[in-house]
Design an enzyme around this catalytic site. Structure first.
Site, PDB file in Angstrom:
ATOM      1  N   ASP A 128       0.810  -1.227   0.000  1.00 12.78           N
ATOM      2  CA  ASP A 128       0.000   0.000   0.000  1.00 12.78           C
ATOM      3  C   ASP A 128       0.842   1.277   0.000  1.00 12.78           C
ATOM      4  O   ASP A 128       0.294   2.388   0.013  1.00 12.78           O
ATOM      5  CB  ASP A 128      -0.981  -0.012   1.175  1.00 12.78           C
ATOM      6  CG  ASP A 128      -2.055  -1.058   0.967  1.00 12.78           C
ATOM      7  OD1 ASP A 128      -2.467  -1.251  -0.191  1.00 12.78           O
ATOM      8  OD2 ASP A 128      -2.467  -1.713   1.944  1.00 12.78           O
ATOM      9  N   ASP A 168      -6.413  -5.447  -4.877  1.00 14.30           N
ATOM     10  CA  ASP A 168      -6.212  -4.032  -4.541  1.00 14.30           C
ATOM     11  C   ASP A 168      -4.890  -3.489  -5.095  1.00 14.30           C
ATOM     12  O   ASP A 168      -4.740  -2.294  -5.345  1.00 14.30           O
ATOM     13  CB  ASP A 168      -6.197  -3.809  -3.014  1.00 14.30           C
ATOM     14  CG  ASP A 168      -7.154  -4.698  -2.251  1.00 14.30           C
ATOM     15  OD1 ASP A 168      -7.499  -5.773  -2.769  1.00 14.30           O
ATOM     16  OD2 ASP A 168      -7.536  -4.345  -1.142  1.00 14.30           O
ATOM     17  N   GLY A 172      -6.559 -19.402  -4.934  1.00 14.57           N
ATOM     18  CA  GLY A 172      -7.182 -18.146  -4.526  1.00 14.57           C
ATOM     19  C   GLY A 172      -7.838 -18.276  -3.162  1.00 14.57           C
ATOM     20  O   GLY A 172      -8.271 -19.370  -2.779  1.00 14.57           O
ATOM     21  N   THR A 216     -10.132 -15.694  -0.123  1.00 16.92           N
ATOM     22  CA  THR A 216     -10.602 -14.349   0.211  1.00 16.92           C
ATOM     23  C   THR A 216      -9.972 -13.857   1.514  1.00 16.92           C
ATOM     24  O   THR A 216      -9.407 -14.635   2.275  1.00 16.92           O
ATOM     25  CB  THR A 216     -12.137 -14.276   0.288  1.00 16.92           C
ATOM     26  OG1 THR A 216     -12.508 -12.896   0.139  1.00 16.92           O
ATOM     27  CG2 THR A 216     -12.675 -14.810   1.612  1.00 16.92           C
ATOM     28  N   ARG A 220     -15.576  -4.602  -3.399  1.00 16.03           N
ATOM     29  CA  ARG A 220     -14.542  -3.569  -3.514  1.00 16.03           C
ATOM     30  C   ARG A 220     -13.364  -4.075  -4.340  1.00 16.03           C
ATOM     31  O   ARG A 220     -12.747  -3.324  -5.085  1.00 16.03           O
ATOM     32  CB  ARG A 220     -14.092  -3.073  -2.140  1.00 16.03           C
ATOM     33  CG  ARG A 220     -13.289  -1.790  -2.248  1.00 16.03           C
ATOM     34  CD  ARG A 220     -13.302  -0.954  -0.998  1.00 16.03           C
ATOM     35  NE  ARG A 220     -12.621  -1.530   0.118  1.00 16.03           N
ATOM     36  CZ  ARG A 220     -13.199  -1.977   1.228  1.00 16.03           C
ATOM     37  NH1 ARG A 220     -14.517  -1.919   1.357  1.00 16.03           N
ATOM     38  NH2 ARG A 220     -12.501  -2.491   2.217  1.00 16.03           N
ATOM     39  N   TRP A 227     -11.714  -2.229  -7.394  1.00 18.42           N
ATOM     40  CA  TRP A 227     -10.265  -1.940  -7.515  1.00 18.42           C
ATOM     41  C   TRP A 227      -9.760  -2.461  -8.866  1.00 18.42           C
ATOM     42  O   TRP A 227      -8.918  -1.840  -9.514  1.00 18.42           O
ATOM     43  CB  TRP A 227      -9.453  -2.612  -6.418  1.00 18.42           C
ATOM     44  CG  TRP A 227      -9.558  -2.115  -4.997  1.00 18.42           C
ATOM     45  CD1 TRP A 227      -9.652  -2.907  -3.879  1.00 18.42           C
ATOM     46  CD2 TRP A 227      -9.507  -0.756  -4.493  1.00 18.42           C
ATOM     47  NE1 TRP A 227      -9.683  -2.124  -2.737  1.00 18.42           N
ATOM     48  CE2 TRP A 227      -9.590  -0.810  -3.081  1.00 18.42           C
ATOM     49  CE3 TRP A 227      -9.411   0.492  -5.112  1.00 18.42           C
ATOM     50  CZ2 TRP A 227      -9.573   0.327  -2.276  1.00 18.42           C
ATOM     51  CZ3 TRP A 227      -9.402   1.633  -4.308  1.00 18.42           C
ATOM     52  CH2 TRP A 227      -9.482   1.547  -2.918  1.00 18.42           C
ATOM     53  N   SER A 264     -14.441  -4.271   6.553  1.00 17.56           N
ATOM     54  CA  SER A 264     -14.274  -5.728   6.449  1.00 17.56           C
ATOM     55  C   SER A 264     -15.355  -6.425   7.247  1.00 17.56           C
ATOM     56  O   SER A 264     -15.316  -6.445   8.473  1.00 17.56           O
ATOM     57  CB  SER A 264     -12.900  -6.139   6.953  1.00 17.56           C
ATOM     58  OG  SER A 264     -12.783  -7.547   6.849  1.00 17.56           O
TER      59      SER A 264
HETATM   60  N1  GLY Z   1      -7.146  -2.173   0.272  1.00 17.67           N
HETATM   61  C1  GLY Z   1      -7.853  -2.678   1.377  1.00 17.67           C
HETATM   62  C2  GLY Z   1      -9.318  -2.467   1.287  1.00 17.67           C
HETATM   63  O1  GLY Z   1      -9.849  -2.116   0.250  1.00 17.67           O
HETATM   64  O2  GLY Z   1      -9.978  -2.686   2.288  1.00 17.67           O
END
Ligand code: GLY
Length: 380
Positions: A97, A158, A216, A218, A230, A234, A347
């Protein structure tokens, strides 16, 4: 005024509302930043140590561009000092990030004001991001130490939004190493994170020794085989940005497939649930994913050729989502809030920031308005 039709006047009214909130929040978040998610619709102030710290300064740059004044320069300088300190002292930068953090601070500063020191800071941040690149797997590891068995070789969707910092670094230094790494990561993400039905995994593991794909999984979605809203947003925006910097049309195609899946899973009012497995019912919406998708759809539409019939469609859907957000998801009637967009989810599996404002939702809502209001050059 017709609230269902986007006009210059409509946009101005909406932008004025957002800028008023920013000005109200200026004193509280002069050195500190709003936390990732609000608590009962109010953001607490925190130090610049988390992955979300740059959304506030990104909003300040957008507001400065909208206001065409120097009124925010002092607070922007204070915020930029914190980003410099964070980089110099390597505070909580063990994450991909770094892209979010230094695109919306240093790159934005350089693009808006031409500040050369900000450009240098962005390149330094890109160097740090490069240390997370695994050459065998051709990916940038998202989280944790590079040898942490839990996180090693893990990519997340992301990250597509973190790649522009690397593309930028190649542009301004003339050194292709940053762009090559971003391109390689983008190709791997397109190959493994996108499923055959054009939904996406949130995260995917690559073997860093053999370079082979693993599986993969989650992190913030409903299940390993569902599609976290989200993440899909992204992806729409991020793959489009990789096209913008590389000209590789496979990225544009990927973004378009993700956009079609996203649009096909929208509920009636066009603001997605937190996971696209839900299209009706009592689950929470994620207004932040909706705002990101608006920006992604607008950029995607801009990049498509005039001959592509989806060009108009993406613009139209982006406008529909934006109108729905403006009419039913903002804090206009929630005076006690210091946020902008209500009803986001950080989240759900972690019970973090559920049905709250979150700071990137606010940022992308403002970016979406600016994209519609004027010719705006992205900070990404
Ligand atoms: N990049 C982390 C989120 O979208 O929560």
């Amino acid at each position: 005024m017709n609230r269902n039709c986007i006009t210059k006047e409509w946009l101005k009214e909406e932008l004025d509302f957002v800028v008023k909130k920013i000005l109200e929040n200026k004193r509280e978040f002069f050195e500190k930043v709003p936390a990732a998610a609000s608590i009962e619709q109010r953001y607490p102030a925190e130090d610049n140590t988390y992955w979300t710290a740059s959304f506030w300064v990104g909003m300040l740059f957008l507001a400065k561009e909208y206001m065409e004044s120097n009124e925010l320069d002092e607070i922007i300088a204070s915020q930029m000092n914190q980003f410099k300190k964070r980089l110099d002292e390597n505070i909580e930068l063990n994450t991909h990030d770094i892209g979010f953090l230094y695109s919306l601070s240093s790159v934005a500063d350089y693009r808006v004001t031409g500040n050369e020191a900000a450009k240098e800071m962005a390149v330094e941040a890109a160097d740090k991001l490069m240390t997370r690149y695994h050459p065998k797997a051709k990916i940038i590891q998202a989280w944790g130490d590079l040898d942490d068995p839990e996180q090693q070789g893990r990519i997340i969707i992301d990250c597509n939004m973190n790649l522009p910092l690397l593309y930028f670094a190649s542009q301004v230094t003339g050194d292709d190493k940053y762009k090559d790494a971003a391109y390689a990561h983008g190709k791997q993400a397109a190959k493994y994170i996108i499923r055959p039905d054009d939904s996406t995994y949130h995260t995917y593991y690559m073997d860093t020794v053999s370079g082979e794909p693993k599986y993969g999984k989650t992190a913030q979605g409903y299940s390993d085989d569902s599609c976290w809203a989200r993440g899909q947003a992204w992806g729409i925006y991020g793959f489009t940005l990789s096209y913008l910097y590389t000209g590789d049309t496979s990225f544009l195609d990927a973004a378009s497939r993700l956009a079609d899946y996203f649009i096909a899973h929208l509920p009636k009012d066009k603001v997605c649930y937190w996971d696209l497995i839900f299209t009706s019912g009592e689950e929470e919406r994620d207004s932040s994913a909706a705002a990101i998708a608006v920006c992604g759809l607008l950029e995607l539409s801009k990049q498509l050729p005039l001959s592509n019939p989806k060009k108009d469609r993406y613009n139209r859907v982006a406008a529909e989502i934006l109108v729905s957000l403006a009419n039913n998801y903002t804090t206009k009637n929630t005076l006690a809030s210091n946020g902008i967009l209500l009803h986001a989810v950080y989240s759900k599996p972690d019970n973090k920031g559920v049905d709250e404002c979150n700071i990137w939702g606010d940022y992308f809502y403002l970016e979406a308005l600016m994209r519609m209001y004027k010719s705006w050059y992205p900070y990404w």
